[in-house]
Design a protein around this motif. Structure first.
Motif, PDB file in Angstrom:
ATOM      1  N   CYS A  42       4.068-101.719 -28.478  1.00 55.00           N
ATOM      2  CA  CYS A  42       5.575-101.068 -28.653  1.00 55.00           C
ATOM      3  C   CYS A  42       6.622-101.972 -28.106  1.00 55.00           C
ATOM      4  N   SER A  44       8.943-100.263 -26.865  1.00 56.54           N
ATOM      5  CA  SER A  44       9.136 -99.464 -25.491  1.00 56.54           C
ATOM      6  C   SER A  44       8.409 -99.978 -24.419  1.00 56.54           C
ATOM      7  N   HIS A  64       1.032 -97.200 -25.212  1.00 55.14           N
ATOM      8  CA  HIS A  64       0.957 -95.755 -25.762  1.00 55.14           C
ATOM      9  C   HIS A  64       0.178 -95.534 -27.334  1.00 55.14           C
ATOM     10  N   CYS A  90       1.657 -91.257 -27.123  1.00 57.38           N
ATOM     11  CA  CYS A  90       3.060 -91.353 -25.817  1.00 57.38           C
ATOM     12  C   CYS A  90       2.936 -90.648 -24.702  1.00 57.38           C
ATOM     13  N   CYS A 160       2.399 -94.469 -32.170  1.00 55.14           N
ATOM     14  CA  CYS A 160       3.846 -94.427 -31.828  1.00 55.14           C
ATOM     15  C   CYS A 160       4.624 -95.012 -33.039  1.00 55.14           C
ATOM     16  N   ARG A 341       2.954-105.598 -36.175  1.00 54.74           N
ATOM     17  CA  ARG A 341       2.685-105.067 -34.789  1.00 54.74           C
ATOM     18  C   ARG A 341       1.702-105.681 -34.116  1.00 54.74           C
TER      19      ARG A 341
END
Ligand code: NAP
Ligand code: ZN
Length: 351
Positions: A42, A44, A64, A90, A160, A341
């Motif tokens: 991700c 993040s 996550h 997450c 996520c 992804r």
């Protein structure tokens, strides 16, 4: 029976991720012990590894979007058995007592959820480490079931990217006939296109990348608008009931607001921080429009998403990488070059 695990960690904002060995806690009575098979990457993770938000503690093991197989369960575990395929997103804990937790909105826990990485365990106060590793121990309340028949690699990002876009789609009651736009075609954006389409919406992508049009249409977009082209933006004025903005860095939100229908909402899920330039309230007030935010989704909603994806055959479009390629993957993510992804195959850690 502490578990020795192998993973990858960043040790400073400037350092590449590198091999890191650490211990997982002794399983508690309500814990599920999971052998990690896949973990999504991700944006993040990258923000956290590089301390973009200023709150990272090192070493940090990101990850996550975890898919794994249960290898043992504590005596109080009722929903999982050895051999089950499960997911962890997450969060790995929350207070479980406050109004938000009781409603299944653990992400908005009044005491703050315990995030899967970069958090602190509520009982032993040890740092939590994420899914860029070969095993994890998680309380069953924070573990979800994976429906049969879905490709596990493609399921990982649902934990996520999927739930972060599903939650606003559900909260703002998107369905047949809704007009939804998605800003940014990356991990979150491509899930938003698929999910909004499957809910029956008419779906538009806002992108800065003209080369993504064909993919966007394949992923569910009925229309693609170049957000850098003022004429194209004017062409969709007063159109959308909901815009999900996944752009990961500070950007001008102003041009999107006039594309909202009266009463429409632009929900920011990508960027954390002050908007720059500042938001002009005039177009909001003149059309009862809202600019909102949303954080991942709670456990019941995550399970709901997985069931929906099972029923509709929805998974993420993934590029599977070995753990050793994570630093190169981060560089590609910064260039918006992800289709759509990255997912790490944890078998590579044993190679
Ligand atoms: P990603 O895969 O890197 O995708 C982001 C996309 O945004 C890019 O592909 C690009 O799409 C567009 N973009 C990138 N930089 C831009 C810029 N400067 N201006 C305009 N558009 C830009 O990232 P992701 O994993 O989807 O995550 C997106 C953001 O959501 C991250 O900041 C992440 O931390 C955050 N996030 C939030 C939550 C939450 O709960 N709220 C959960 C997960 C992630 P185009 O090429 O199409 O323009
Ligand atoms: Zn994420």
């Amino acid at each position: 029976m502490t578990m020795d695990v192998h993973g990858y960690a960043a040790t400073s904002p400037e350092s590449d991720l590198a091999p890191f060995q650490f211990e997982r806690r002794d399983p508690r009575p309500d814990d599920v012990v999971i052998d990690i098979l896949f973990c999504g990457v991700c944006h993040s993770d990258l923000h956290t590894a590089r301390n973009d938000w200023g709150w990272t503690t090192y070493p940090i093991v990101p990850g996550h979007e975890i898919i794994g197989r249960v290898t043992s369960v504590g005596p109080n575990v009722t929903r999982f058995r050895v051999g089950d395929h499960v997911g962890v997103g997450c969060m790995v804990d929350s207070c479980r007592q406050c109004a938000a937790c009781k409603e299944g909105l653990e992400q908005y826990c009044e005491q703050g959820p315990v995030f899967t990485y970069g958090g602190v365990d509520r009982q032993d106060r040890r740092p939590t480490h994420g899914g860029y590793s070969d095993g994890i121990v998680v309380s069953e309340r924070f573990v979800v079931k994976i429906p049969d028949g879905l490709d596990l690699k493609g399921v990982a990002p649902l934990l996520c990217a999927g739930i972060t876009t599903w939650s606003p789609l559900r909260h703002w009651k998107v369905g047949e006939g809704s007009h939804v736009a998605v800003a940014g075609l990356g991990g979150l954006g491509h899930m938003a296109l698929k999910l909004a389409k499957a809910l029956g919406a008419h779906v538009t992508l806002f992108t800065r990348s003209p080369g993504k049009e064909q993919d966007a249409r394949r992923l569910g977009a009925d229309q693609v608008v170049l957000s850098t082209d003022a004429a194209q933006m004017a062409g969709v004025a007063r159109r959308f009931d909901l815009i999900i903005d996944t752009v990961p860095s500070v950007h001008d939100v102003g041009p999107y607001v006039p594309t909202l229908a009266i009463g429409g909402t632009l929900v920011l899920v990508g960027y954390l921080g002050n908007l720059d330039p500042m938001l002009n309230t005039v177009p909001m007030i003149l059309g009862r429009k809202s600019v909102a935010g949303s954080l991942i989704g709670g456990l019941p909603e995550t399970q709901e998403l997985l069931e929906f994806c099972g029923a509709h055959g929805i998974t993420a479009d993934v590029e599977v990488i070995p753990m050793q390629d994570i630093n190169a993957a981060y560089e590609r993510m910064l260039k918006s070059d992800v289709k759509y992804r990255f997912v790490i195959d944890m078998a590579s850690l044993k190679a």
